[in-house]
Design an enzyme around this catalytic site. Structure first.
Site, mmCIF file in Angstrom:
data_model
loop_
_atom_site.group_PDB
_atom_site.id
_atom_site.type_symbol
_atom_site.label_atom_id
_atom_site.label_comp_id
_atom_site.label_asym_id
_atom_site.label_seq_id
_atom_site.Cartn_x
_atom_site.Cartn_y
_atom_site.Cartn_z
ATOM 1 N N CYS A 1 27.879 9.582 4.403
ATOM 2 C CA CYS A 1 28.319 8.322 4.913
ATOM 3 C C CYS A 1 29.567 7.685 3.941
ATOM 4 C CB CYS A 1 27.296 7.391 5.150
ATOM 5 S SG CYS A 1 25.998 7.869 6.419
ATOM 6 N N ARG B 1 33.489 11.933 4.101
ATOM 7 C CA ARG B 1 31.957 11.747 3.782
ATOM 8 C C ARG B 1 31.161 11.830 5.138
ATOM 9 N NH1 ARG B 1 31.272 9.739 -1.360
ATOM 10 N NH2 ARG B 1 29.208 9.089 -0.915
ATOM 11 N N TRP C 1 27.848 10.104 8.636
ATOM 12 C CA TRP C 1 27.128 11.515 8.890
ATOM 13 C C TRP C 1 25.811 11.226 9.181
ATOM 14 C CZ3 TRP C 1 23.400 14.597 6.841
ATOM 15 C CH2 TRP C 1 23.459 16.099 7.087
ATOM 16 N N ASN D 1 24.303 4.226 2.914
ATOM 17 C CA ASN D 1 24.572 5.577 2.695
ATOM 18 C C ASN D 1 23.127 5.932 2.202
ATOM 19 O OD1 ASN D 1 25.438 7.998 2.119
ATOM 20 N ND2 ASN D 1 26.317 7.285 0.047
ATOM 21 N N GLY D 2 22.587 6.868 2.501
ATOM 22 C CA GLY D 2 21.368 7.452 2.003
ATOM 23 C C GLY D 2 20.248 7.540 3.128
ATOM 24 N N GLU E 1 30.975 33.773 -0.485
ATOM 25 C CA GLU E 1 31.785 32.599 -0.406
ATOM 26 C C GLU E 1 32.782 32.787 0.920
ATOM 27 O OE1 GLU E 1 32.037 29.527 -1.163
ATOM 28 O OE2 GLU E 1 34.115 28.915 -0.767
ATOM 29 N N LYS F 1 32.996 30.079 4.069
ATOM 30 C CA LYS F 1 34.112 29.667 4.396
ATOM 31 C C LYS F 1 34.587 29.894 6.132
ATOM 32 C CE LYS F 1 34.789 27.619 2.118
ATOM 33 N NZ LYS F 1 34.599 26.930 0.925
ATOM 34 N N GLU G 1 32.202 27.955 8.148
ATOM 35 C CA GLU G 1 32.113 26.425 8.470
ATOM 36 C C GLU G 1 33.644 25.850 9.064
ATOM 37 O OE1 GLU G 1 32.268 24.115 4.690
ATOM 38 O OE2 GLU G 1 32.976 25.547 3.690
ATOM 39 N N HIS H 1 19.403 47.636 5.046
ATOM 40 C CA HIS H 1 18.214 47.431 5.083
ATOM 41 C C HIS H 1 17.525 46.519 6.202
ATOM 42 C CE1 HIS H 1 17.202 49.799 1.426
ATOM 43 N NE2 HIS H 1 18.207 49.200 0.999
ATOM 44 N N LYS I 1 31.892 15.990 3.530
ATOM 45 C CA LYS I 1 32.322 16.736 2.053
ATOM 46 C C LYS I 1 31.012 16.488 0.966
ATOM 47 C CE LYS I 1 35.784 17.993 -0.852
ATOM 48 N NZ LYS I 1 35.393 19.535 -0.751
HETATM 49 O O1 M6R Z 1 30.256 18.480 -4.081
HETATM 50 P P1 M6R Z 1 29.431 19.817 -4.249
HETATM 51 O O2 M6R Z 1 30.134 20.965 -4.823
HETATM 52 O O3 M6R Z 1 28.041 19.486 -5.184
HETATM 53 O O4 M6R Z 1 29.105 20.274 -3.007
HETATM 54 C C1 M6R Z 1 28.352 21.258 -2.665
HETATM 55 C C2 M6R Z 1 28.203 21.798 -1.116
HETATM 56 O O5 M6R Z 1 28.135 20.834 -0.295
HETATM 57 C C3 M6R Z 1 29.916 22.356 -0.696
HETATM 58 O O6 M6R Z 1 30.385 23.334 -1.576
HETATM 59 C C4 M6R Z 1 29.700 22.680 0.613
HETATM 60 O O7 M6R Z 1 29.016 24.079 0.869
HETATM 61 C C5 M6R Z 1 31.147 22.900 1.079
HETATM 62 N N1 M6R Z 1 31.589 22.374 2.292
HETATM 63 C C6 M6R Z 1 31.760 24.351 0.969
HETATM 64 O O8 M6R Z 1 32.980 24.492 1.296
#
Ligand code: M6R
Length: 595
Positions: free
Chosen positions: A2, A27, A72, A96-97, A466, A470, A473, A489, A590
């Site tokens: 948020c 956010r 969020w 926020n929280g 990774e 990517k 998401e 496995h 984010k």
């Molecule tokens: O700000 P941070 O690097 O701590 O964030 C960690 C994850 O939330 C962040 O990497 C998330 O997985 C991204 N959406 C990946 O693209």
């Protein structure tokens, strides 16, 4: 998550707040709302959906003080009624929280006759303020915040009080002073262009912003000093600058992100600081690297490299697991917390726990003024610049560079020089990977697949994770990242003609082994493509592959910087082909500032 914002002393509060919410939208983007003071009265508008859904309604408002929120959802689904601000009695609140004891508080307040209009945890705050208010705003705020458990950054508006109140406890809030006006926001970019000087509030602080002055106190009303400093250049927001999406813009910024990170390592004298820290502790006995999501993947790649080079037990853990586990962390542990934002609550709390256990905590983050840097003994900067797209791209590459330099510094002399000279060519390598990688057929294959599996061995395994994250998401195509030897496995049961496997092959000595895993996939009717470096994939495999994307060769500790690029491009193009918004994928935000 948020994003919250507050302002007072401005010509048109709603305009400032709306613009600020656009900057904070990364956010969370489930709903948004604004409340302003007009003629001493609170007027509020809120709407489910992205910030732009609020535009028309916001344009009808004015006000000289106000608060805003982009959400969020944690408690209560995204809806108009669950959107913030929550208004009751003389108060309006954005949060926020998470208020962890909200259920108990809500029950008590309902018994006392309060009527709730949302399913959020946040709404209890505004009811507590109304309950404790009998004309003294400060008393009401102090009494209310002392009831709250969990994490909260709040902005509060009170009818008749020309200003706002900001509260910080385990979620970020920054106050700012501009020309005749005062501001607060979850993050600096929203204050750029508004405030000239800023102060990051500390846990347990309350700021009363009114009539050109900010007064600080703690939760017991004891005054605290406000130390303002100019907005750091790193806080500047970003603009698309001709690119269709931030994701592709930020992938194009990878060469600069890596170059600037390497430069920052030298500027901040990280080599000597690390050597001093190691000496002071009589050497480190083990290394723990922690992060979440993409940051965890860079931590994992670095753990592989650290153990190989330093011959010290090294491991990566997801921060959310580490903090609730009784690990053997102690004074001989080097704990490296990796986080783009430096405010991911799991990572921040894991770092705090490691510090309490006596570990030497190093923060690797893209945000120099973040909560994580406040906890760590030492910060190693990632200078990727503001990353707007929810999917991390350039920050991952910056993290890999920073982590390689940390590990080389611990090894000392020649290892450090070797890494530095390998890094010299990486900028050009990244640029070549970005411009030369033909990923269109790979993206089309992903877009039409029921599932995409990414496999790799050694340093290619964290990259496989990774690549998979990517793609999932931003395109919502399901799949998984696996060590190449692990698929057989169990998960191989999912392989059929509708699934695609992408093998990452940048390890010369492991090419044949990964090729065997691909053969097993072919034998089950599966399809496969390859991302490879010269000499790392057998020619027969390349000939048979549905697509083969070649990347420049680099030392294993740096190769994730390069081999991730085609995977990021594939994810981006797949999202675009499928009509997704790669910058703001569904259900995500984010910065994850809640558990
Ligand atoms: O700000 P941070 O690097 O701590 O964030 C960690 C994850 O939330 C962040 O990497 C998330 O997985 C991204 N959406 C990946 O693209």
């Amino acid at each position: 998550m948020c994003g919250i914002i507050g302002c007072t002393g401005v010509k048109c509060a709603s305009e400032i707040l709306y613009k600020g919410l656009e900057d904070l939208e990364y956010r969370g983007y489930d709903s948004a709302g604004i409340a302003v003071l007009e003629g001493g009265k609170i007027i509020s508008v809120k709407k489910q959906g992205r910030v732009c859904a609020l535009k028309r309604a916001a344009e009808q408002l004015g006000g000289t003080s106000g608060i805003g929120h982009t959400r969020w959802a944690t408690h209560g689904r995204p809806s108009d009624e669950n959107a913030h601000p929550h208004t009751y009695g003389a108060f309006s609140v954005v949060h926020n929280g998470i208020i962890e004891n909200y259920a108990k508080l809500k029950e008590e307040l309902i018994e006392e006759g309060h009527e709730f209009s949302s399913h959020t945890d946040s709404e209890v705050v505004v009811h507590l303020l109304a309950k404790y208010y009998s004309g003294d705003l400060k008393e009401a705020v102090l009494s209310a915040v002392r009831q709250l458990k969990g994490s909260f950054a709040l902005c509060i508006l009170c009818a008749g009080y020309e200003g706002f109140v900001a509260v910080k406890y385990r979620n970020p809030i920054i106050v700012g002073v501009g020309e005749g006006a005062l501001f607060a926001a979850s993050d600096m970019p929203a204050l750029c262009g508004l405030a000239e000087s800023v102060a990051v509030l500390k846990d347990g602080q309350i700021a009363f912003a009114s009539e050109g002055k900010i007064s600080l106190c703690d939760f017991y009303g004891r005054p605290a000093a406000l130390t303002l400093s100019p907005i750091p250049p790193a806080a500047r927001g970003a603009r698309l600058g001709g690119f269709p999406h931030y994701m592709i813009k930020e992938i194009n910024e990878i060469p600069a992100a890596v170059k600037n990170t390497v430069q920052a390592f030298a500027e901040e004298k990280c080599f000597s600081a690390l050597s001093r820290a190691a000496k002071k502790r009589g050497g480190f006995g083990d290394i723990v690297l922690c992060g979440c999501g993409t940051a965890y993947h860079s931590a994992l790649a670095a753990a592989y490299h650290a153990e190989e080079l330093l011959k010290i037990p090294s491991r990566a853990e997801t921060a959310g697991e580490f903090r609730y586990r009784n690990s053997a962390t102690g004074p001989k542990t080097l704990f490296i917390a990796v986080s783009q934002s430096g405010e991911t609550v799991d990572t921040v709390e894991a770092a705090r726990a490691a510090k309490e256990a006596g570990a030497y905590v190093v923060a690797v983050t893209n945000v120099p003024y973040s909560a994580l840097t406040g906890i760590a003994y030492m910060s190693v900067p990632v200078r990727a610049g503001t990353e707007v797209c929810v999917a991390a791209t350039k920050s991952y590459c910056g993290q890999i560079a920073a982590l390689a330099l940390i590990i080389a510094s611990l090894k000392g002399g020649s290892a450090y020089s070797r890494t530095l000279s390998a890094l010299k060519g990486i900028e050009a390598g990244c640029a070549a990977a970005i411009s030369d990688c033909a990923v269109e057929s790979a993206a089309r294959a992903c877009a039409s697949s029921a599932g995409v599996y990414f496999i790799g061995r050694g340093i290619d395994y964290p990259v496989a994770l990774e690549g998979s994250l990517k793609l999932k998401e931003v395109s919502y195509v399901p799949g998984e990242g696996y060590p190449a030897g692990e698929l057989k496995h169990g998960t191989i049961a999912l392989i059929d003609g509708g699934t695609l496997t992408i093998a990452i092959m940048t390890e010369r000595t492991l090419g044949e082994k990964t090729a065997s895993a691909v053969e097993q996939i072919y034998s089950r009717g599966g399809r496969a493509g390859v991302v490879y470096a010269e000499g790392c994939a057998p020619p027969e495999l390349l000939e048979r592959a549905e697509f083969a994307v070649k990347v420049p060769s680099f030392a294993s500790c740096l190769s994730p910087i390069i081999s991730v690029i085609p995977l990021q491009l594939i994810a981006y193009r797949t999202a675009v082909i499928l009509g997704r918004d790669p910058d703001k994928p569904r259900n995500l935000a984010k910065s994850v500032t809640v558990e």
